[in-house]
Design a protein around this motif. Structure first.
Motif, mmCIF file in Angstrom:
data_model
loop_
_atom_site.group_PDB
_atom_site.id
_atom_site.type_symbol
_atom_site.label_atom_id
_atom_site.label_comp_id
_atom_site.label_asym_id
_atom_site.label_seq_id
_atom_site.Cartn_x
_atom_site.Cartn_y
_atom_site.Cartn_z
ATOM 1 N N GLN A 36 0.820 -1.208 0.000
ATOM 2 C CA GLN A 36 0.000 0.000 0.000
ATOM 3 C C GLN A 36 0.855 1.259 0.000
ATOM 4 O OE1 GLN A 36 -2.168 -1.124 3.435
ATOM 5 N NE2 GLN A 36 -0.924 0.036 4.845
ATOM 6 N N ILE A 37 0.218 2.357 -0.295
ATOM 7 C CA ILE A 37 0.881 3.657 -0.313
ATOM 8 C C ILE A 37 1.222 4.085 1.115
ATOM 9 C CG2 ILE A 37 -0.211 4.399 -2.459
ATOM 10 C CD1 ILE A 37 -2.240 5.981 -0.699
ATOM 11 N N PRO A 38 2.224 4.953 1.277
ATOM 12 C CA PRO A 38 2.499 5.500 2.609
ATOM 13 C C PRO A 38 1.485 6.589 2.962
ATOM 14 C CG PRO A 38 4.116 6.307 1.022
ATOM 15 C CD PRO A 38 3.242 5.323 0.294
ATOM 16 N N PRO A 39 1.351 6.916 4.244
ATOM 17 C CA PRO A 39 0.356 7.910 4.677
ATOM 18 C C PRO A 39 0.462 9.256 3.960
ATOM 19 C CG PRO A 39 1.274 6.793 6.575
ATOM 20 C CD PRO A 39 2.068 6.332 5.391
ATOM 21 N N GLU A 40 1.690 9.725 3.674
ATOM 22 C CA GLU A 40 1.800 11.038 3.015
ATOM 23 C C GLU A 40 1.212 11.006 1.604
ATOM 24 O OE1 GLU A 40 5.871 9.051 2.346
ATOM 25 O OE2 GLU A 40 4.465 9.231 4.010
ATOM 26 N N VAL A 41 1.290 9.861 0.922
ATOM 27 C CA VAL A 41 0.659 9.740 -0.394
ATOM 28 C C VAL A 41 -0.858 9.661 -0.229
ATOM 29 C CG1 VAL A 41 0.439 8.316 -2.480
ATOM 30 C CG2 VAL A 41 2.694 8.742 -1.482
ATOM 31 N N GLY A 42 -1.312 9.028 0.847
ATOM 32 C CA GLY A 42 -2.743 9.003 1.132
ATOM 33 C C GLY A 42 -3.308 10.409 1.272
ATOM 34 N N LYS A 43 -2.617 11.238 2.025
ATOM 35 C CA LYS A 43 -3.063 12.629 2.178
ATOM 36 C C LYS A 43 -3.013 13.373 0.843
ATOM 37 C CE LYS A 43 -1.939 13.219 7.042
ATOM 38 N NZ LYS A 43 -1.171 13.981 8.048
ATOM 39 N N PHE A 44 -1.969 13.132 0.092
ATOM 40 C CA PHE A 44 -1.786 13.784 -1.205
ATOM 41 C C PHE A 44 -2.941 13.441 -2.158
ATOM 42 C CE2 PHE A 44 0.372 13.804 -5.457
ATOM 43 C CZ PHE A 44 0.637 15.157 -5.526
ATOM 44 N N ILE A 45 -3.278 12.156 -2.275
ATOM 45 C CA ILE A 45 -4.361 11.788 -3.202
ATOM 46 C C ILE A 45 -5.718 12.255 -2.684
ATOM 47 C CG2 ILE A 45 -3.077 9.885 -4.272
ATOM 48 C CD1 ILE A 45 -4.915 7.938 -2.693
ATOM 49 N N ALA A 46 -5.860 12.327 -1.359
ATOM 50 C CA ALA A 46 -7.125 12.844 -0.802
ATOM 51 C C ALA A 46 -7.307 14.312 -1.177
ATOM 52 C CB ALA A 46 -7.153 12.660 0.714
ATOM 53 N N ILE A 47 -6.252 15.101 -1.083
ATOM 54 C CA ILE A 47 -6.335 16.515 -1.455
ATOM 55 C C ILE A 47 -6.639 16.645 -2.951
ATOM 56 C CG2 ILE A 47 -4.956 18.616 -1.759
ATOM 57 C CD1 ILE A 47 -3.666 17.924 0.992
ATOM 58 N N LEU A 48 -5.954 15.839 -3.777
ATOM 59 C CA LEU A 48 -6.223 15.891 -5.220
ATOM 60 C C LEU A 48 -7.661 15.487 -5.527
ATOM 61 C CD1 LEU A 48 -2.913 14.393 -6.670
ATOM 62 C CD2 LEU A 48 -3.672 16.775 -6.796
ATOM 63 N N ALA A 49 -8.128 14.425 -4.888
ATOM 64 C CA ALA A 49 -9.500 13.960 -5.133
ATOM 65 C C ALA A 49 -10.521 15.013 -4.710
ATOM 66 C CB ALA A 49 -9.755 12.641 -4.400
ATOM 67 N N ALA A 50 -10.279 15.642 -3.581
ATOM 68 C CA ALA A 50 -11.206 16.675 -3.103
ATOM 69 C C ALA A 50 -11.196 17.900 -4.019
ATOM 70 C CB ALA A 50 -10.858 17.078 -1.672
ATOM 71 N N SER A 51 -10.138 18.057 -4.802
ATOM 72 C CA SER A 51 -10.010 19.196 -5.711
ATOM 73 C C SER A 51 -10.505 18.894 -7.123
ATOM 74 C CB SER A 51 -8.538 19.620 -5.793
ATOM 75 O OG SER A 51 -8.037 19.920 -4.506
ATOM 76 N N ALA A 52 -10.821 17.649 -7.400
ATOM 77 C CA ALA A 52 -11.268 17.257 -8.740
ATOM 78 C C ALA A 52 -12.670 17.794 -9.006
ATOM 79 C CB ALA A 52 -11.254 15.736 -8.873
ATOM 80 N N PRO A 53 -13.012 17.969 -10.285
ATOM 81 C CA PRO A 53 -14.363 18.452 -10.606
ATOM 82 C C PRO A 53 -15.420 17.386 -10.312
ATOM 83 C CG PRO A 53 -13.173 17.882 -12.606
ATOM 84 C CD PRO A 53 -12.199 17.747 -11.477
ATOM 85 N N ALA A 54 -16.675 17.786 -10.405
ATOM 86 C CA ALA A 54 -17.778 16.841 -10.202
ATOM 87 C C ALA A 54 -17.732 15.777 -11.290
ATOM 88 C CB ALA A 54 -19.109 17.575 -10.226
ATOM 89 N N GLY A 55 -18.001 14.550 -10.911
ATOM 90 C CA GLY A 55 -17.980 13.423 -11.834
ATOM 91 C C GLY A 55 -17.676 12.154 -11.073
ATOM 92 N N GLY A 56 -17.426 11.087 -11.792
ATOM 93 C CA GLY A 56 -17.149 9.801 -11.165
ATOM 94 C C GLY A 56 -15.739 9.711 -10.605
ATOM 95 N N TYR A 57 -15.614 9.032 -9.477
ATOM 96 C CA TYR A 57 -14.323 8.782 -8.841
ATOM 97 C C TYR A 57 -14.097 7.279 -8.857
ATOM 98 C CZ TYR A 57 -13.900 13.455 -6.659
ATOM 99 O OH TYR A 57 -13.761 14.799 -6.420
#
Length: 196
Positions: A36-57
């Protein structure tokens, strides 16, 4: 997102971190490890996902669900849901357990299937985290990009530590005029593509 992680989710994250650390130290064979990814990558992808436009994830490569839990935090923050795909039975069982224990059924839909077989039916993807077997990355990339909306974000894990295997896909993404792309040196390296 990070200041109020529900206790049940945090406990499952810590347990998966412990298992992953043990597996890496004791020589557990690669395919049996959580990887699995390390925690810092988890936070990184969470921020990117929260910044993505509306649509499917979507997430391709659930493993035991650790990265999905980080994406679940983003989904709760922005009122979306992530569909995550895992093909291996033993990992699927661990993922189901993670999602049950963490209480994320409101924002996570788990699919035990080959994502490549499901991609043709998908449309309007706004965010994708790709962390599967490296040999399928090129096929996933080519199937995903046309299905993604403008401003959508594709993140592919292991862009640095598996660079030799991923080189054709990485070169394609970095030169692809459909996306703006770069490799971010966090964790094992993340290829980030923003759909133009």
């Amino acid at each position: 997102m990070f200041h109020e992680i529900p206790e049940a989710m945090l406990l499952r994250m810590r347990e998966l971190e412990r298992i992953d650390s043990r597996d890496r130290a004791d020589g557990t064979p690669r395919l049996k490890r959580l990887r699995q990814i390390p925690p810092e990558v988890g936070k990184f992808i969470a921020i990117l996902a929260a910044s993505a436009p509306a649509g499917g994830y979507i997430e391709i490569g659930t493993s035991a669900g650790y990265s999905t839990l980080w994406l679940a935090l983003a989904c709760r923050a922005v009122g979306r849901k992530v569909i995550t795909y895992e093909i291996l039975e033993e990992k699927a069982e661990l993922a189901r357990q993670s999602f049950d224990e963490a209480g994320v059924s409101d924002v996570v839909e788990f699919v035990h299937d080959d994502a490549l077989l499901c991609l043709p039916q998908m449309k309007e993807i706004a965010f994708c985290f790709l962390d599967a077997e490296k040999e399928i990355y090129s096929r996933c990339y080519e199937a995903l990009v046309p299905k993604m909306i403008a401003g959508g974000i594709l993140v592919a894990d292991n862009a640095i530590n598996h660079r030799a295997t991923l080189q054709p896909m990485l070169e394609r993404a970095l030169k692809d005029e459909r996306v703006d792309a770069m490799i971010v040196p966090i964790g094992n390296g993340e290829l980030i593509c923003r759909i133009r």
